[in-house]
Design a protein around this motif. Structure first.
Motif, mmCIF file in Angstrom:
data_model
loop_
_atom_site.group_PDB
_atom_site.id
_atom_site.type_symbol
_atom_site.label_atom_id
_atom_site.label_comp_id
_atom_site.label_asym_id
_atom_site.label_seq_id
_atom_site.Cartn_x
_atom_site.Cartn_y
_atom_site.Cartn_z
ATOM 1 N N THR A 130 0.852 -1.180 0.000
ATOM 2 C CA THR A 130 0.000 0.000 0.000
ATOM 3 C C THR A 130 0.890 1.234 0.000
ATOM 4 O O THR A 130 1.585 1.495 0.983
ATOM 5 N N ILE A 131 0.895 1.951 -1.099
ATOM 6 C CA ILE A 131 1.708 3.165 -1.231
ATOM 7 C C ILE A 131 0.949 4.345 -0.640
ATOM 8 O O ILE A 131 -0.282 4.424 -0.731
ATOM 9 N N GLY A 132 1.678 5.274 -0.044
ATOM 10 C CA GLY A 132 1.073 6.481 0.495
ATOM 11 C C GLY A 132 2.042 7.642 0.452
ATOM 12 O O GLY A 132 3.199 7.496 0.049
ATOM 13 N N VAL A 133 1.557 8.786 0.885
ATOM 14 C CA VAL A 133 2.383 9.991 1.030
ATOM 15 C C VAL A 133 2.198 10.485 2.457
ATOM 16 O O VAL A 133 1.068 10.736 2.896
ATOM 17 N N LEU A 134 3.308 10.602 3.176
ATOM 18 C CA LEU A 134 3.315 11.097 4.554
ATOM 19 C C LEU A 134 3.757 12.552 4.551
ATOM 20 O O LEU A 134 4.796 12.884 3.963
ATOM 21 N N THR A 135 2.957 13.431 5.176
ATOM 22 C CA THR A 135 3.321 14.843 5.260
ATOM 23 C C THR A 135 3.224 15.322 6.703
ATOM 24 O O THR A 135 2.347 14.894 7.453
ATOM 25 N N ILE A 136 4.159 16.209 7.057
ATOM 26 C CA ILE A 136 4.130 16.917 8.338
ATOM 27 C C ILE A 136 4.302 18.398 7.986
ATOM 28 O O ILE A 136 5.422 18.902 7.887
ATOM 29 N N PRO A 137 3.200 19.106 7.738
ATOM 30 C CA PRO A 137 3.288 20.479 7.219
ATOM 31 C C PRO A 137 4.090 21.444 8.091
ATOM 32 O O PRO A 137 4.830 22.271 7.564
ATOM 33 N N GLU A 138 3.954 21.351 9.413
ATOM 34 C CA GLU A 138 4.612 22.322 10.298
ATOM 35 C C GLU A 138 6.126 22.342 10.129
ATOM 36 O O GLU A 138 6.767 23.377 10.322
ATOM 37 N N VAL A 139 6.711 21.205 9.756
ATOM 38 C CA VAL A 139 8.165 21.137 9.594
ATOM 39 C C VAL A 139 8.557 20.905 8.133
ATOM 40 O O VAL A 139 9.699 20.553 7.835
ATOM 41 N N ASP A 140 7.601 21.105 7.215
ATOM 42 C CA ASP A 140 7.829 21.009 5.774
ATOM 43 C C ASP A 140 8.461 19.667 5.382
ATOM 44 O O ASP A 140 9.450 19.623 4.658
ATOM 45 N N PHE A 141 7.871 18.582 5.889
ATOM 46 C CA PHE A 141 8.372 17.245 5.572
ATOM 47 C C PHE A 141 7.346 16.492 4.737
ATOM 48 O O PHE A 141 6.149 16.535 5.021
ATOM 49 N N LYS B 78 16.604 4.443 4.289
ATOM 50 C CA LYS B 78 17.346 4.855 5.498
ATOM 51 C C LYS B 78 17.578 6.365 5.545
ATOM 52 O O LYS B 78 17.320 6.989 6.576
ATOM 53 N N PRO B 79 18.067 6.987 4.453
ATOM 54 C CA PRO B 79 18.236 8.451 4.519
ATOM 55 C C PRO B 79 16.915 9.195 4.719
ATOM 56 O O PRO B 79 16.863 10.205 5.412
ATOM 57 N N THR B 80 15.848 8.684 4.102
ATOM 58 C CA THR B 80 14.540 9.326 4.260
ATOM 59 C C THR B 80 14.062 9.193 5.693
ATOM 60 O O THR B 80 13.534 10.147 6.273
ATOM 61 N N ASN C 242 14.857 13.658 12.035
ATOM 62 C CA ASN C 242 15.364 15.019 12.236
ATOM 63 C C ASN C 242 14.241 16.047 12.170
ATOM 64 O O ASN C 242 14.233 17.009 12.924
ATOM 65 N N ALA C 243 13.293 15.842 11.266
ATOM 66 C CA ALA C 243 12.178 16.790 11.127
ATOM 67 C C ALA C 243 11.271 16.739 12.355
ATOM 68 O O ALA C 243 10.787 17.774 12.824
ATOM 69 N N ALA C 244 11.028 15.551 12.881
ATOM 70 C CA ALA C 244 10.105 15.396 14.016
ATOM 71 C C ALA C 244 10.714 15.855 15.335
ATOM 72 O O ALA C 244 9.975 16.158 16.283
ATOM 73 N N LEU C 245 12.030 15.909 15.423
ATOM 74 C CA LEU C 245 12.730 16.417 16.606
ATOM 75 C C LEU C 245 12.297 15.755 17.916
ATOM 76 O O LEU C 245 12.263 16.404 18.964
ATOM 77 N N GLY C 246 11.900 14.497 17.862
ATOM 78 C CA GLY C 246 11.503 13.788 19.075
ATOM 79 C C GLY C 246 10.108 14.103 19.579
ATOM 80 O O GLY C 246 9.659 13.520 20.563
ATOM 81 N N ARG C 247 9.413 15.026 18.916
ATOM 82 C CA ARG C 247 8.053 15.374 19.345
ATOM 83 C C ARG C 247 7.095 14.235 19.051
ATOM 84 O O ARG C 247 7.307 13.441 18.129
ATOM 85 N N GLU C 248 6.037 14.160 19.816
ATOM 86 C CA GLU C 248 4.998 13.188 19.521
ATOM 87 C C GLU C 248 4.316 13.600 18.220
ATOM 88 O O GLU C 248 4.348 14.765 17.822
#
Length: 146
Positions: free
Chosen positions: A21-32, A124-126, A132-138
């Motif tokens: 199942t292919i998808g796209v994961l986005t986290i707008p606040e950190v532009d990921f 792995k790089p992704t 790094n983008a999530a910075l340990g936040r939930e």
């Protein structure tokens, strides 16, 4: 110091195939943004299915298995230890496809073919970029179907 609120994230899934199942994961606040691959839908069966559509809380934890931090889902109905980590393929093993997932979400920067099946590449790089983008936040991840 008060912890930061969870990062809002979205995983928009395409229709599943036996190859995953292919998808796209986005986290707008950190532009990921990146691609994802999960197992096909198999009625939420443990270790052979992607998890149900819904909104989930995730936390960062250390994994001895991966020798890395991973993000683990909370409260997946009927499941435990569902994570976001690296890997390339998530096919239905009963049909002869390979899989790096037992129900987890795998990340990559490109869609490609590996071992003759759909896959995500540069995992792995992704995944490191994701950590790094999530910075340990939930995370508060909304999984939806396209």
């Amino acid at each position: 110091m008060k912890p930061l609120p969870p990062l809002a994230a979205t995983l928009l899934r395409r229709p599943y195939t036996d190859q995953g199942t292919i998808g796209v994961l986005t986290i707008p606040e950190v532009d990921f943004q990146c691609f994802s691959i999960e197992l096909p839908w198999r009625e939420n069966q443990n270790s052979v299915s992607c998890i149900p559509v819904g909104t989930y809380s995730l936390f960062r934890r250390w994994s001895d298995h991966w020798n890395s931090f991973v993000y683990q889902f909370r409260n997946v109905p009927g499941r435990s230890a569902v994570q976001i980590h690296w890997g390339n393929v998530a096919g239905d093993k009963t049909l002869g496809y390979r899989s790096n997932s037992l129900g987890c979400v795998l990340l990559g920067s490109v869609l490609c073919e590996i071992w003759g099946q759909q896959a995500v590449g540069n995992s792995k790089p992704t995944f490191r970029r994701f950590l790094n983008a999530a910075l340990g936040r939930e995370l508060l991840l909304d999984i939806r179907e396209a």
